[in-house]
Design a protein around this motif. Structure first.
Motif, short mmCIF file in Angstrom:
data_model
loop_
_atom_site.label_atom_id
_atom_site.label_comp_id
_atom_site.label_asym_id
_atom_site.label_seq_id
_atom_site.Cartn_x
_atom_site.Cartn_y
_atom_site.Cartn_z
N MET A 1 0.91 7.52 -28.27
CA MET A 1 0.23 6.27 -28.08
C MET A 1 -0.70 6.36 -26.88
O MET A 1 -1.88 6.03 -26.98
CB MET A 1 1.27 5.17 -27.91
N GLU A 2 -0.19 6.81 -25.76
CA GLU A 2 -1.02 6.91 -24.56
C GLU A 2 -2.11 7.94 -24.71
O GLU A 2 -3.25 7.71 -24.32
CB GLU A 2 -0.14 7.24 -23.35
N HIS A 6 -4.09 4.15 -27.74
CA HIS A 6 -3.70 2.93 -28.44
C HIS A 6 -2.92 2.03 -27.51
O HIS A 6 -2.06 2.48 -26.76
CB HIS A 6 -2.84 3.25 -29.66
N ALA A 7 -3.22 0.74 -27.57
CA ALA A 7 -2.55 -0.23 -26.70
C ALA A 7 -1.14 -0.54 -27.19
O ALA A 7 -0.28 -0.93 -26.40
CB ALA A 7 -3.36 -1.51 -26.62
N GLN A 8 -0.89 -0.38 -28.47
CA GLN A 8 0.41 -0.70 -29.04
C GLN A 8 0.93 0.47 -29.88
O GLN A 8 0.16 1.15 -30.56
CB GLN A 8 0.31 -1.94 -29.94
N THR A 9 2.23 0.65 -29.84
CA THR A 9 2.87 1.71 -30.64
C THR A 9 2.60 1.50 -32.12
O THR A 9 2.38 2.45 -32.86
CB THR A 9 4.38 1.74 -30.38
N ARG A 10 2.59 0.26 -32.55
CA ARG A 10 2.38 -0.04 -33.96
C ARG A 10 1.03 0.49 -34.46
O ARG A 10 0.92 0.95 -35.61
CB ARG A 10 2.50 -1.53 -34.22
N THR A 11 0.02 0.43 -33.65
CA THR A 11 -1.30 0.96 -34.03
C THR A 11 -1.18 2.44 -34.37
O THR A 11 -1.70 2.91 -35.39
CB THR A 11 -2.32 0.76 -32.91
N THR A 12 -0.46 3.18 -33.54
CA THR A 12 -0.28 4.61 -33.76
C THR A 12 0.51 4.87 -35.03
O THR A 12 0.11 5.68 -35.87
CB THR A 12 0.43 5.25 -32.56
N THR A 13 1.63 4.18 -35.19
CA THR A 13 2.46 4.42 -36.37
C THR A 13 1.78 3.98 -37.65
O THR A 13 1.87 4.67 -38.67
CB THR A 13 3.84 3.74 -36.24
#
Length: 41
Positions: A1-2, A6-13
């Motif tokens: 994520m970092e 991405h600001a949120q983990t959900r965006t990455t997943t």
């Protein structure tokens, strides 16, 4: 994520969850070939 920014983990997943099974299959196939392929004559 970092690392991806991405600001949120959900965006990455959400973005990469479909990619991971394909990569896993590719890795498994390559390792299988490396370990159990018959040696060249």
């Amino acid at each position: 994520m970092e690392v991806l920014g991405h600001a949120q983990t959900r965006t990455t997943t959400d973005t990469y969850s479909q990619v991971m099974p394909a990569l896993g299959r590719d890795v498994a196939d390559r390792m299988g070939n490396a370990l159990w392929r018959s040696p060249a004559p």
